[in-house]
Design an enzyme around this catalytic site. Structure first.
Site, PDB file in Angstrom:
ATOM      1  N   ASP A  18      -1.708   6.978   1.874  1.00 40.38           N
ATOM      2  CA  ASP A  18      -2.472   5.986   1.287  1.00 40.38           C
ATOM      3  C   ASP A  18      -2.615   6.448  -0.440  1.00 40.38           C
ATOM      4  O   ASP A  18      -2.670   7.114  -0.435  1.00 40.38           O
ATOM      5  CB  ASP A  18      -4.053   6.666   1.636  1.00 40.38           C
ATOM      6  CG  ASP A  18      -5.072   5.850   1.369  1.00 40.38           C
ATOM      7  OD1 ASP A  18      -5.978   4.598   2.334  1.00 40.38           O
ATOM      8  OD2 ASP A  18      -5.554   5.617   0.037  1.00 40.38           O
ATOM      9  N   GLU A  63      -4.529  -0.443   1.186  1.00 41.46           N
ATOM     10  CA  GLU A  63      -3.633   0.637   0.935  1.00 41.46           C
ATOM     11  C   GLU A  63      -3.148   1.407   1.462  1.00 41.46           C
ATOM     12  O   GLU A  63      -2.784   3.014   1.067  1.00 41.46           O
ATOM     13  CB  GLU A  63      -4.625   0.919  -0.428  1.00 41.46           C
ATOM     14  CG  GLU A  63      -6.300   1.903  -0.387  1.00 41.46           C
ATOM     15  CD  GLU A  63      -7.294   1.565  -0.077  1.00 41.46           C
ATOM     16  OE1 GLU A  63      -7.783   2.462  -0.513  1.00 41.46           O
ATOM     17  OE2 GLU A  63      -7.053   0.496  -0.139  1.00 41.46           O
TER      18      GLU A  63
END
Length: 316
Positions: A174, A218
């Site tokens: 992430d 993301e």
């Protein structure tokens, strides 16, 4: 196989003479492989993933109808078109074949020009479907696999690992503090950042069975068949370093001057009481442990049983 490669056909018949006849007809059209029993056909189909299967019905042990049903029940072979080539020419037989999942039914003795023409048609259709499928399974922003593709491959690889009793590893990465990145640089730069990160991660998933995908927002995921925790952790660390080495400025980060990722790793050998989703939950827990521990780091833990999998934590 890429879409520019020669396509492949699996010929299944318990009579060698029939195989030789079809092979002589098609050897200049495509790559060929052969099976003389239903069991062998299923094994080869899983290993080779041919573009088309020409399948006899009358075979000992397992007939072609059952072979077709099993092919269609297996996610790894479900999308391979099956054409029955058989001496059983009754309407009921043809109906059974199509109901089992066949796309065509050719009755012996065959007309060789007709067989060649039909094979060409089905191979063209398969290539077109593969192109559409590849497009549907690609993330439009980053150009790597999307969540749908990952979920499909995870189910296939989980079953394969179950059969082989080999480890299956997952990496979740992430981008740290990505909302701050978007707020400071704008969404266009944010999109460009995600593309660069995706390229760095995808470039390290190099083995034929490895898959890197955009998991959402993301967050990225990588699936590693036949990989133990030590190997997956080493790759995760290389991924973390590769993103840092991009030197993408992140003035809003509290971690450092550059864009970084936090990474979680989990490994499992499928067993009773475990599901594929447990592997991801474990990787997710490790990801948020990495974030809670300061970000820009890798955390890893093996998955041993479902009761050990905690609820997914939240974070950013």
């Amino acid at each position: 196989m890429t879409l520019t490669d020669k396509q492949s056909v699996l010929i299944v018949d318990d009579e060698p003479g029939n195989i030789q006849l079809l092979a002589g007809l098609l050897r200049d059209e495509c790559e060929l492989c052969f099976a003389t029993s239903g069991e062998e056909a299923l094994e080869i189909a899983r290993l080779v993933a041919p573009d088309l299967i020409l399948l006899d019905v009358l075979m000992p042990s397992m007939d072609g109808f059952e072979v077709c049903r099993r092919l269609k029940a297996d996610p790894s072979t479900h999308d391979i078109p099956v054409v029955f080539v058989t001496a059983r020419g009754e309407v009921d037989d043809e109906t059974r074949g199509l109901d089992a999942g066949g796309v065509d039914y050719i009755i012996k003795p065959v007309s060789l020009p007709v067989v060649r023409a039909r094979v060409r048609v089905h191979l063209r259709l398969k290539r077109h479907e593969d192109r559409l499928r590849a497009s549907a399974l690609m993330d439009g922003l980053t150009g790597i696999a999307n969540r749908r593709r990952f979920d499909e491959v995870l189910n296939v690889e989980w079953r394969r690992a179950w059969r082989s009793r080999e480890p299956l590893s997952a990496i979740l990465a992430d981008v740290d503090l990505f909302k701050r990145y978007n707020d400071r640089y704008g969404h266009l730069e944010g999109d460009a950042c995600l593309r660069r990160v995706a390229g760095a991660l995808d470039g390290l998933a190099r083995r034929p069975g490895d898959l890197a995908a955009r998991y959402g927002g993301e967050e990225f995921v990588c699936l590693l068949p036949s990989t133990n925790l030590e190997g997956a952790t080493a790759l995760a660390e290389r991924m973390r370093t590769a993103v840092l080495d991009l030197r993408l400025p992140h003035a809003g980060s509290t971690v450092g001057p550059w864009v970084t990722v936090s990474v979680g790793v989990a490994t499992a050998v499928p067993a009773d009481g475990l599901e594929a989703a447990d592997l991801l939950r474990q990787a997710d827990e490790m990801l948020y442990r990495a974030k809670r521990s300061g970000r820009n780091r890798v955390e890893a833990k093996p998955l041993e049983d479902a009761s050990a999998v905690p609820a997914a934590a939240g974070g950013a």
